[in-house]
Design a protein around this motif. Structure first.
Motif, PDB file in Angstrom:
ATOM      1  N   ALA A  31      81.633  47.690  77.508  1.00 15.17           N
ATOM      2  CA  ALA A  31      82.249  47.684  76.176  1.00 15.17           C
ATOM      3  C   ALA A  31      83.742  47.969  76.357  1.00 15.17           C
ATOM      4  N   ARG A  32      84.437  47.032  77.037  1.00 16.75           N
ATOM      5  CA  ARG A  32      85.855  47.266  77.332  1.00 16.75           C
ATOM      6  C   ARG A  32      86.627  47.471  76.025  1.00 16.75           C
ATOM      7  N   ASP A  33      86.415  46.558  75.082  1.00 18.05           N
ATOM      8  CA  ASP A  33      87.051  46.707  73.771  1.00 18.05           C
ATOM      9  C   ASP A  33      85.971  46.612  72.705  1.00 18.05           C
ATOM     10  N   ILE A  34      85.984  47.548  71.781  1.00 18.07           N
ATOM     11  CA  ILE A  34      85.071  47.439  70.636  1.00 18.07           C
ATOM     12  C   ILE A  34      85.818  46.571  69.615  1.00 18.07           C
ATOM     13  N   VAL A  35      85.279  45.399  69.333  1.00 22.05           N
ATOM     14  CA  VAL A  35      86.019  44.460  68.489  1.00 22.05           C
ATOM     15  C   VAL A  35      85.608  44.554  67.019  1.00 22.05           C
ATOM     16  N   ASP A  36      84.470  45.197  66.754  1.00 20.59           N
ATOM     17  CA  ASP A  36      83.995  45.282  65.371  1.00 20.59           C
ATOM     18  C   ASP A  36      83.212  46.585  65.224  1.00 20.59           C
ATOM     19  N   THR A  37      83.588  47.408  64.254  1.00 16.22           N
ATOM     20  CA  THR A  37      82.888  48.694  64.091  1.00 16.22           C
ATOM     21  C   THR A  37      81.882  48.638  62.939  1.00 16.22           C
ATOM     22  N   THR A  38      81.543  47.421  62.494  1.00 17.43           N
ATOM     23  CA  THR A  38      80.546  47.276  61.431  1.00 17.43           C
ATOM     24  C   THR A  38      79.220  46.805  62.022  1.00 17.43           C
ATOM     25  N   ALA A  39      78.145  47.496  61.656  1.00 19.46           N
ATOM     26  CA  ALA A  39      76.799  47.044  62.043  1.00 19.46           C
ATOM     27  C   ALA A  39      76.131  46.544  60.763  1.00 19.46           C
ATOM     28  N   PRO A  40      75.955  45.214  60.647  1.00 20.55           N
ATOM     29  CA  PRO A  40      75.580  44.647  59.354  1.00 20.55           C
ATOM     30  C   PRO A  40      74.103  44.828  58.980  1.00 20.55           C
ATOM     31  N   TYR A  41      73.877  44.791  57.687  1.00 12.44           N
ATOM     32  CA  TYR A  41      72.534  44.956  57.113  1.00 12.44           C
ATOM     33  C   TYR A  41      71.530  44.011  57.749  1.00 12.44           C
ATOM     34  N   GLU A  42      71.922  42.733  57.933  1.00 16.11           N
ATOM     35  CA  GLU A  42      70.979  41.721  58.430  1.00 16.11           C
ATOM     36  C   GLU A  42      70.363  42.153  59.760  1.00 16.11           C
ATOM     37  N   MET A  43      71.092  42.926  60.534  1.00 16.78           N
ATOM     38  CA  MET A  43      70.579  43.335  61.844  1.00 16.78           C
ATOM     39  C   MET A  43      69.955  44.733  61.801  1.00 16.78           C
ATOM     40  N   VAL A  44      70.685  45.692  61.226  1.00 14.14           N
ATOM     41  CA  VAL A  44      70.205  47.081  61.260  1.00 14.14           C
ATOM     42  C   VAL A  44      68.918  47.231  60.451  1.00 14.14           C
ATOM     43  N   SER A  45      68.765  46.432  59.398  1.00 14.71           N
ATOM     44  CA  SER A  45      67.574  46.562  58.558  1.00 14.71           C
ATOM     45  C   SER A  45      66.313  46.159  59.317  1.00 14.71           C
ATOM     46  N   VAL A  94      78.040  51.297  59.051  1.00 18.08           N
ATOM     47  CA  VAL A  94      76.714  50.934  59.563  1.00 18.08           C
ATOM     48  C   VAL A  94      75.735  50.893  58.402  1.00 18.08           C
ATOM     49  N   SER A  95      74.989  49.807  58.320  1.00 20.04           N
ATOM     50  CA  SER A  95      74.015  49.673  57.242  1.00 20.04           C
ATOM     51  C   SER A  95      72.963  50.761  57.341  1.00 20.04           C
ATOM     52  N   LEU A  96      72.482  51.237  56.199  1.00 17.81           N
ATOM     53  CA  LEU A  96      71.332  52.135  56.223  1.00 17.81           C
ATOM     54  C   LEU A  96      70.184  51.372  56.879  1.00 17.81           C
ATOM     55  N   PRO A  97      69.311  52.070  57.623  1.00 20.74           N
ATOM     56  CA  PRO A  97      68.371  51.359  58.500  1.00 20.74           C
ATOM     57  C   PRO A  97      67.097  50.855  57.828  1.00 20.74           C
ATOM     58  N   GLY A 149      74.919  50.520  50.253  1.00 24.79           N
ATOM     59  CA  GLY A 149      73.907  50.436  51.306  1.00 24.79           C
ATOM     60  C   GLY A 149      74.433  50.651  52.710  1.00 24.79           C
ATOM     61  N   TYR A 150      75.725  50.995  52.789  1.00 26.54           N
ATOM     62  CA  TYR A 150      76.322  51.232  54.116  1.00 26.54           C
ATOM     63  C   TYR A 150      76.783  52.679  54.233  1.00 26.54           C
ATOM     64  N   VAL A 151      76.667  53.203  55.453  1.00 30.22           N
ATOM     65  CA  VAL A 151      77.302  54.477  55.765  1.00 30.22           C
ATOM     66  C   VAL A 151      78.708  54.146  56.256  1.00 30.22           C
ATOM     67  N   VAL A 152      79.693  54.660  55.524  1.00 27.09           N
ATOM     68  CA  VAL A 152      81.080  54.398  55.920  1.00 27.09           C
ATOM     69  C   VAL A 152      81.652  55.720  56.434  1.00 27.09           C
ATOM     70  N   ALA A 153      81.994  55.738  57.707  1.00 25.34           N
ATOM     71  CA  ALA A 153      82.394  57.004  58.333  1.00 25.34           C
ATOM     72  C   ALA A 153      83.785  56.897  58.931  1.00 25.34           C
ATOM     73  N   LYS A 154      84.521  58.033  58.827  1.00 29.20           N
ATOM     74  CA  LYS A 154      85.876  58.084  59.402  1.00 29.20           C
ATOM     75  C   LYS A 154      86.056  59.434  60.095  1.00 29.20           C
ATOM     76  N   ALA A 155      86.832  59.436  61.134  1.00 34.37           N
ATOM     77  CA  ALA A 155      87.216  60.702  61.772  1.00 34.37           C
ATOM     78  C   ALA A 155      88.618  60.470  62.323  1.00 34.37           C
TER      79      ALA A 155
END
Ligand code: EPZ
Length: 430
Positions: free
Chosen positions: A85-99, A120-123, A152-158
């Motif tokens: 994972a040299r570069d993380i290009v997208d920090t969104t995990a979409p509903y279609e997959m996580v569900s 990240v979508s709720l699972p 329906g998404y967890v939106v997180a920041k730090a």
């Protein structure tokens, strides 16, 4: 849709190689998000859930190379994955997959830890209860994440990164322990997790994190002390053997009678389940190559069992044990304490003639003399394989529909069983 057809009544004899554990492989794959270096995982099982998670990880930017099989190696020896994972290009995990798979929600911790943000979508996952994520979120908040739920998404920041914290889980959760452990590996300072889940798969992930440069004390206990690092290295790690697959085949042998060596299995990972099997009148012994399970004649003894977090009897073997007990010489009681809705196999087992009564979290199973083959429907992963065990015991032919549930978590199930004498085949719908 594929179906599995079983003609029951044949004992199992021979050797079954045990695959790498699905529930360790998934968080280990996710650990690749924590480093820009290469993480090599050996003994990765070829499963639908692994393939789905790989799609999710690729979406985040993880590059995967899989070693080719050399002549003479077989599928069940597992595959070797090289993840970068040299570069993380997208920090969104979409509903279609996580569900479609609950474990994919565990990308949340590593993404916030490395990228300081994640959406990240709720699972989803197996329909075995409500399965909330409050423990995951409270743990990550303690590490400094700011979390909102939006559509329906967890939106997180730090924005300043994560920091160590003292987290005392009010309830044991495998997933929350994984999520927080993975995040704490890249948090600044020390994290203390109390009431951590002690499942061997958590220990396996912790061992891999140690190889990646994290200092962790208390591996295998309910108190984990983690010294976070600002950068993790690559590592080479072998996925431990699947204790649930081991327990499932052990129950199948107890159910049909016969003598099988479960090659590569580790009895320390399922001491309680093997003790329960022994109580049913099945012989279990550790050998140099794995675990030998045999039962030749004699009634299956009825027993009382409660599911519990590790090291107790695993909820992931509850359905399989119930299938076995449908033929016991008396009445057994099974209490499911982990998930409130994990009895969907009951009505399908009843179609084969099982006598099971449900009262809240407790199933009373009165053994019957014969089960009779019938068409049944797979409902979730472990429930589906309990129908396979019941089909192996039943007179006549059982057809299991919706076997894609089985493909999520059992590698080469039909091949492994038929090599030991079972009459089982997959009927492809083309
Ligand atoms: C893991 O699920 C496993 N999944 C499950 O295996 C297994 O049944 C389960 O642990 C229990 O051993 C994987 O490892 C991929 P939990 P997980 O969080 O992490 C409650 C299979 O068949 N809870 O330990 O989702 C929850 O509702 C799968 O391979 C909260 O209340 O399980 C449940 O009652 C199915 N809040 C209990 O804790 C939370 O935030 C234990 O769940 C999280 C969980």
């Amino acid at each position: 849709m594929d179906r599995i057809q079983i003609t029951g009544g044949k004992p199992l004899n021979g050797t079954i190689p045990i695959s790498g554990a699905k529930n360790a492989a998934l968080p280990l794959l996710i650990a690749s998000l924590l480093t820009a270096d290469r993480l090599t995982l050996k003994n990765v099982p070829n499963l639908a859930d692994v393939n789905l998670l790989v799609r999710i990880l690729r979406n985040h930017g993880v590059d995967l190379a899989v070693d080719g099989k050399r002549t003479g190696t077989t599928m069940h020896l597992g595959e070797t994955f090289h993840l970068t994972a040299r570069d993380i290009v997208d920090t969104t995990a979409p509903y279609e997959m996580v569900s479609r798979m609950r474990a994919s929600f565990w990308v949340l911790g590593p993404l916030i830890a490395r990228m300081r943000q994640a959406k990240v979508s709720l699972p989803g996952g197996c329909a075995i209860g409500t399965r909330p994520v409050d423990l995951h979120l409270s743990g990550l908040k303690a590490l400094g994440a700011e979390i909102d739920i939006e559509a329906g998404y967890v939106v997180a920041k730090a924005p300043k990164g994560l920091h160590g914290a003292h987290i005392d889980f009010p309830k044991v959760s495998v997933g929350a322990t994984h999520n927080v452990l993975l995040a704490a590996a890249l948090a600044k300072g020390e994290t203390l997790i109390e009431n951590a889940a002690r499942e061997p798969e958590i220990g396996d992930v912790a061992e891999c994190l140690v190889k990646m440069g994290v200092k962790i004390e208390g591996i295998g206990t309910s108190t984990l002390r983690i010294q976070g690092r600002d950068r993790l290295e690559g590592a080479v790690h072998t996925v431990l053997p699947d204790r649930i697959e081991t327990g499932t085949f052990a129950m199948a042998v107890a159910a049909t009678g016969g003598d099988v060596v479960l090659e590569g299995a580790k009895s320390a990972h399922l001491t309680n389940a093997l003790a329960v099997l022994t109580q049913t009148g099945t012989s279990v012994e550790e050998t140099a190559h794995g675990i030998r399970v045999h039962r030749n004649g004699g009634a299956i003894q009825p027993i009382s069992v409660e599911t519990e977090p590790f090291p107790g009897f695993p909820t992931d073997l509850q359905a399989q044990l119930m299938a076995l007990l449908t033929r016991a010489g008396g009445t057994s009681v099974i209490r499911e304490t982990i998930f409130e809705n994990r009895f969907m196999h009951v009505q399908e087992l009843a179609r084969l003639g099982a006598d099971i009564h449900l009262h809240g979290d407790t199933a009373t199973v009165t053994g019957v003399k014969v089960l009779t083959g019938a068409p049944v429907m797979a409902t979730d992963l472990r429930a589906s394989v309990s129908l396979v065990i019941a089909g192996l015991m039943a007179e006549g032919t059982t057809t299991i529909n919706r076997v894609y549930h089985l493909d999520r978590g059992f590698e080469q199930l039909e091949q492994k069983l038929s090599r030991c004498g079972a009459d089982i085949e997959r009927i492809s719908s083309g």
